[in-house]
Write an enzyme that holds these catalytic residues in place. Structure first.
Site, short mmCIF file in Angstrom:
data_model
loop_
_atom_site.label_atom_id
_atom_site.label_comp_id
_atom_site.label_asym_id
_atom_site.label_seq_id
_atom_site.Cartn_x
_atom_site.Cartn_y
_atom_site.Cartn_z
N GLU A 238 0.83 -1.20 0.00
CA GLU A 238 0.00 0.00 0.00
C GLU A 238 0.87 1.25 0.00
O GLU A 238 2.00 1.24 0.49
CB GLU A 238 -0.89 0.01 1.25
CG GLU A 238 -1.99 -1.03 1.16
CD GLU A 238 -2.85 -1.10 2.40
OE1 GLU A 238 -4.04 -1.39 2.24
OE2 GLU A 238 -2.35 -0.88 3.52
N CYS B 275 3.47 8.66 0.84
CA CYS B 275 4.06 7.74 1.81
C CYS B 275 4.21 6.39 1.10
O CYS B 275 3.21 5.77 0.71
CB CYS B 275 3.16 7.65 3.04
SG CYS B 275 3.77 6.51 4.27
N CYS C 117 7.20 -6.73 6.60
CA CYS C 117 8.40 -6.23 7.28
C CYS C 117 8.88 -7.31 8.23
O CYS C 117 8.08 -7.92 8.94
CB CYS C 117 8.07 -4.96 8.07
SG CYS C 117 9.51 -4.28 8.94
N CYS D 35 7.59 -5.03 14.99
CA CYS D 35 7.32 -4.13 16.13
C CYS D 35 5.94 -4.47 16.68
O CYS D 35 5.00 -4.73 15.91
CB CYS D 35 7.38 -2.67 15.70
SG CYS D 35 9.01 -2.21 15.09
N CYS E 86 2.68 -2.58 15.29
CA CYS E 86 2.58 -2.25 13.86
C CYS E 86 1.88 -3.34 13.05
O CYS E 86 2.26 -4.51 13.13
CB CYS E 86 3.98 -2.01 13.31
SG CYS E 86 4.02 -1.71 11.54
N GLU F 239 10.92 -1.75 6.21
CA GLU F 239 12.04 -0.98 6.79
C GLU F 239 12.97 -0.58 5.65
O GLU F 239 13.69 -1.42 5.08
CB GLU F 239 12.76 -1.87 7.82
CG GLU F 239 14.09 -1.34 8.29
CD GLU F 239 14.10 0.12 8.72
OE1 GLU F 239 13.30 0.51 9.57
OE2 GLU F 239 14.92 0.88 8.17
N SER G 112 12.36 7.04 7.02
CA SER G 112 12.09 6.73 8.42
C SER G 112 12.64 5.33 8.69
O SER G 112 12.34 4.38 7.96
CB SER G 112 10.58 6.75 8.67
OG SER G 112 10.30 6.25 9.96
N LEU H 211 11.93 5.97 17.68
CA LEU H 211 12.55 5.65 18.97
C LEU H 211 11.56 4.90 19.86
O LEU H 211 11.80 3.79 20.28
CB LEU H 211 13.04 6.94 19.65
CG LEU H 211 13.85 6.72 20.92
CD1 LEU H 211 15.22 6.14 20.60
CD2 LEU H 211 13.99 8.03 21.70
N ASN I 230 -2.11 4.41 16.66
CA ASN I 230 -3.27 4.08 15.82
C ASN I 230 -3.56 2.60 15.93
O ASN I 230 -2.71 1.79 15.57
CB ASN I 230 -2.97 4.41 14.35
CG ASN I 230 -2.76 5.88 14.13
OD1 ASN I 230 -3.60 6.70 14.51
ND2 ASN I 230 -1.63 6.25 13.54
N CYS J 163 -0.35 5.92 10.26
CA CYS J 163 0.91 5.24 10.57
C CYS J 163 0.66 3.90 11.23
O CYS J 163 -0.10 3.83 12.20
CB CYS J 163 1.74 6.06 11.55
SG CYS J 163 2.25 7.63 10.93
N1 SAH Z 1 9.94 0.82 9.20
C1 SAH Z 1 10.11 2.23 9.34
C2 SAH Z 1 9.15 3.03 8.48
C3 SAH Z 1 7.74 2.56 8.39
S1 SAH Z 1 6.77 2.72 9.84
C4 SAH Z 1 10.04 2.65 10.78
O1 SAH Z 1 9.65 1.83 11.60
O2 SAH Z 1 10.42 3.77 11.07
C5 SAH Z 1 6.42 4.46 9.92
C6 SAH Z 1 6.16 4.99 11.32
O3 SAH Z 1 4.90 4.53 11.82
C7 SAH Z 1 7.20 4.55 12.34
O4 SAH Z 1 7.59 5.61 13.17
C8 SAH Z 1 6.43 3.53 13.12
O5 SAH Z 1 6.98 3.30 14.38
C9 SAH Z 1 5.06 4.15 13.16
N2 SAH Z 1 4.00 3.22 13.57
C10 SAH Z 1 3.95 1.89 13.38
N3 SAH Z 1 2.82 1.38 13.89
C11 SAH Z 1 2.14 2.41 14.42
C12 SAH Z 1 0.87 2.52 15.06
N4 SAH Z 1 0.09 1.47 15.25
N5 SAH Z 1 0.48 3.75 15.47
C13 SAH Z 1 1.25 4.84 15.26
N6 SAH Z 1 2.45 4.79 14.62
C14 SAH Z 1 2.88 3.59 14.22
FE1 SF4 Z 2 8.60 -2.67 10.32
FE2 SF4 Z 2 8.50 -0.02 10.82
FE3 SF4 Z 2 6.35 -1.61 11.28
FE4 SF4 Z 2 8.49 -1.81 12.84
S1 SF4 Z 2 7.16 -0.02 12.61
S2 SF4 Z 2 7.33 -3.55 11.97
S3 SF4 Z 2 10.14 -1.48 11.40
S4 SF4 Z 2 7.29 -1.16 9.31
#
Ligand code: SAH
Ligand code: SF4
Length: 366
Positions: A107, A120, A127, A131, A134, A180, A211, A235, A310, A355
């Site tokens: 997407e 974006c 990925c 995390c 996510c 990532e 990012s 972070l 989110n 996000c």
């Molecule tokens: N993999 C990279 C870029 C994609 S994620 C990274 O992790 O930075 C883009 C951003 O969305 C990151 O800062 C990530 O931590 C954030 N993100 C992921 N899941 C989220 C959620 N459920 N709510 C808010 N931000 C989230």
């Molecule tokens: Fe991958 Fe970024 Fe999602 Fe973490 S937040 S699982 S690094 S896409």
């Protein structure tokens, strides 16, 4: 909110490499065309059609000879993502679901801030970093996207942008979609070279952001990257214990190593780094953690982007967005610490485009 499903006419045919038009650099175009006996400026013309005018059909490239157009059709494939779905949010955000030649789906999101557009873009199918908060991480990892697949998302969305009083096209690109970026570093940096090249998309370096979840070798490479793009680092926690729980990648690149890389980057480039910090109720939103973050990042002068969590359909049930009172308390601590910050306004949540909500589903959830 509106849901549209369409299989676009630009069917894609093959993958990557030197026969894939969107994977070719300007220099590769020039070499290829010179080998065919064409003058040097032909490469400029073709790149102008593709990146400047978003014309992807060689037959429409009217300043090329018929013979050249036919040769291009036969030998340099124009592979574009197929649009499977577009969903439009009430706030103007649009989410696109693409299918690649092998069936892989990703997407991208197009955000519109009063005519100022940000794309974006995804860099991987899924990925591998998992995390805890996510939706993309919950999918697991399939593969890296090619240079052409990364650029294809951008160009296909840009082609859909209406021309508003000369303000045509997309203004910014952020590599914050699925995946990532620094685990697909070569392809992402090649795509950036194409976007930034004056004879290709000519998008300014300051309008391009990567990012990362904190891939240390990639951050070190970016410190020496010839195009001064912007860097955002996710972070989300100032201690190894909490960060490793939220982001397993922290076990491989713990905070001492990450911060060392950030200091190196800052020193080498002189650039300020944006720190992304998702606020999850009762998990990482205690104002005390703002103080710990300030101590950790002392001297780096970061710009902090707070992202209220989110919820994603398959996300952990125990995670909730911090309420306004807790967000305010965290902000107050940052203010007291003289750390510049903003709270990222949620965009596109009604279509799961915010996000961390990207999971390449076709079905509507709302
Ligand atoms: N993999 C990279 C870029 C994609 S994620 C990274 O992790 O930075 C883009 C951003 O969305 C990151 O800062 C990530 O931590 C954030 N993100 C992921 N899941 C989220 C959620 N459920 N709510 C808010 N931000 C989230
Ligand atoms: Fe991958 Fe970024 Fe999602 Fe973490 S937040 S699982 S690094 S896409």
């Amino acid at each position: 909110m509106e849901t549209r499903t369409s299989l676009s006419e630009e069917a894609s045919v093959s993958g990557a490499g030197e026969n894939d038009a969107l994977s070719l650099s300007h220099e590769q175009w020039r070499a290829r065309l010179e080998a065919w006996g064409e003058p040097r400026f032909r490469a400029d013309q073709i790149c102008q059609w593709i990146y400047g005018r978003r014309v992807f059909d060689y037959h429409e490239m009217s300043n090329l000879s018929k013979a050249l157009r036919e040769r291009l059709c036969g030998e340099v494939l124009m592979t574009l993502p197929i649009q499977i779905q577009e969903r439009d949010s009430s706030d103007g955000t649009r989410k696109f679901l693409w299918q690649m030649a092998d069936g892989a789906r990703v997407e991208s999101v197009l955000l519109d801030h009063g005519g100022h557009r940000t794309a974006c873009i995804s860099t991987q199918v899924g990925c591998p970093l998992k995390c805890a908060f996510c939706a993309t991480g919950a999918l697991g990892f399939t593969r890296n996207l090619t240079v052409g697949e990364i650029l294809g998302q951008f160009l296909m969305m840009e082609r859909r942008c209406p021309d508003r009083g000369g303000q045509e096209g997309i203004n910014n690109i952020v590599f914050m979609g699925m995946g990532e970026p620094l685990l697909n570093e070569d392809n992402v940096l090649e795509a950036i070279r194409r976007l930034n090249h004056p004879k290709m998309r000519n998008l300014g370096a300051r309008h391009i952001t990567i990012s990362t979840s904190g891939i240390v070798p990639g951050i070190e490479d970016l410190a020496d990257f010839e195009i001064p793009i912007r860097l955002s680092v996710s972070l989300h926690a100032p201690s190894d214990e909490l960060r490793s729980k939220l982001m397993p990648v922290n076990r491989k690149y713990p905070l001492t190593k990450l911060v060392e890389a950030l200091r190196f980057y800052r020193k080498r480039t002189g650039e300020r780094i944006t720190i992304e910090y998702v606020l999850i109720d009762g998990v990482n939103d205690n104002p005390q953690l703002a103080y710990e973050m300030a101590a950790l990042l002392d001297g780096l002068e970061p710009y902090v982007n707070l992202i209220p969590y989110n919820p994603a359909p398959d996300g952990p049930a125990e995670f909730r967005r911090s309420d306004d009172r807790r967000i305010k308390a965290f902000c107050a601590a940052l203010t007291a610490l003289h750390i510049e910050f903003e709270v990222r306004r949620e965009r596109g949540a009604d279509i799961l485009a915010a996000c961390g909500q990207l999971a390449a589903r076709v079905k509507s959830h709302v």
